[in-house]
Design an enzyme around this catalytic site. Sequence first.
Site, short mmCIF file in Angstrom:
data_model
loop_
_atom_site.label_atom_id
_atom_site.label_comp_id
_atom_site.label_asym_id
_atom_site.label_seq_id
_atom_site.Cartn_x
_atom_site.Cartn_y
_atom_site.Cartn_z
N ASN A 9 7.74 2.46 9.19
CA ASN A 9 6.38 1.95 9.03
C ASN A 9 6.15 0.93 10.14
OD1 ASN A 9 3.98 0.85 8.21
ND2 ASN A 9 4.64 0.36 6.12
N ARG A 98 4.79 6.42 8.55
CA ARG A 98 3.59 6.13 7.80
C ARG A 98 2.43 5.98 8.78
NH1 ARG A 98 2.39 1.19 3.89
NH2 ARG A 98 0.35 1.90 3.23
N HIS A 187 -4.08 3.58 1.01
CA HIS A 187 -3.01 3.43 0.00
C HIS A 187 -2.71 4.74 -0.73
CE1 HIS A 187 -4.26 -1.05 -0.12
NE2 HIS A 187 -3.17 -0.92 0.62
N ARG A 248 -8.93 -10.34 3.79
CA ARG A 248 -10.10 -9.48 4.02
C ARG A 248 -11.17 -9.74 2.97
NH1 ARG A 248 -6.75 -4.07 4.21
NH2 ARG A 248 -5.22 -4.73 5.75
N GLU A 402 6.41 3.71 -1.73
CA GLU A 402 5.75 4.57 -0.74
C GLU A 402 6.79 5.29 0.13
OE1 GLU A 402 3.59 0.91 -0.20
OE2 GLU A 402 1.84 2.07 0.44
#
Length: 417
Positions: A9, A98, A187, A248, A402
């Site tokens: 990742n 990823r 996601h 965010r 993940e």
Amino acid sequence: MSDKILVINAGSSSIKFQLFNILSSKPEFQILAKGLVERIGIKDSRVSIELIQNNSFIKYDKQIDVQDHAFGAKLIIEQLQLYSVISNFDEIVGIGHRLVHGGEKFKTSTIINQAAENAIIKSVSLAPLHNPAALKGYNAFKALNPKIKHVAVFDTSFHMTLPEEKYLYSTPYQWYQKYQVRKYGFHGISYRYILEKLAAILKKDEKKINAVVCHLGNGASICAIKDGQSFNTTMGLTPLDGLIMGTRSGVVDPSIHQYICEITKNTSDAQTIASVTDILNKESGLLGISGVSSDIRDVTAAKEDENHPKHHLASLAIKMFCQRIANYIIQYSNDLDNKVDALVFTAGIGENGVLIRKWVLEEIKILSLKLNSKANEEKYDDYVLISDLSSVFPIYKIRTNEEIIICHDTYELLNKK
Ligand code: ADP
């Protein structure tokens, strides 16, 4: 030595990795090591590796100058060899990467051949912050050993089942046709893991599962899963939309850009479209409102301490964060005709935030959701049912994974006849 799969990742200044052993042809995977190269190209860069020993991880870490992703990749392989996790590179039969954005092109994971690489490069304009970093990671490992096969697993793929009325914005239709302006959602790798897990927990066919899943990490989103497919989700064209996150803003009035640019014009604080976008991504959310931190643990501590100088703003940030989650849970229950097999909390905050889960549920007034406070506080490794029997639908906290999904897809694609 059995075959292994490396999961990567890569971010703009970091590369996270996990190495898995392929245990059988079923397939089953066993994690052997995980780690991180961080602050690539920045002062104080370092590499850490955690090795599994007697069911727990032992961490080794060292400071080392890492100028770029190419050196970071080399360092990862060296660390795996140094600690005898692999004796040579050829034991790694595939590398799974990823990728945040696959646009509309990638509805599933893919082997990275030249055509896929070109399409990923083309999608960079949709994810200028994320995809270039993943490509750097891919190129770094490819250069180290050109024989190895690479697989890309996308965060957007799971959401390619969104119905038109959910993925379209109410902007000119031509923007969708000409510029691919639509909701993509993110996601998705985590949502796939949770869906598989729910099928096992509920002993129900994945294709029949309806769930509202709250993936609450630094980046946060919610997904309504209908009949085992993504039906609605809170993130949009980019991961900026939807929930309030660590830094965010989530959804705001799109006029904010122009207003801020106009009002700051000719002042020492003059802003541009790019700088406002940057502020909405990096200086807003929990950090922006509270002024305390982007980490919800710090914001919660300030809320709980009446004498903290930012107590009021911290309380406000948490209230806004929880209310927005609650509103989407209600909206998504409606999307699922209130036939919800499970409401799930996952990722850093969702998995560990005892108080946050409680406060989110307290904000839901039109659904009778009943939390079991003992189960909510219980320590766990995998998952726990945290609702009472009287709850209108069951609520779970589930630890997401993940990397295992990326490992699985990599294995499947490498072995596809
Ligand atoms: P990402 O992968 O998006 O970076 P994670 O899923 O790792 O994020 O979540 C990171 C966040 O989880 C941290 O910023 C922190 O706010 C939150 N977190 C971690 N531990 C706890 C805890 N015990 N209670 C509440 N929140 C926590």
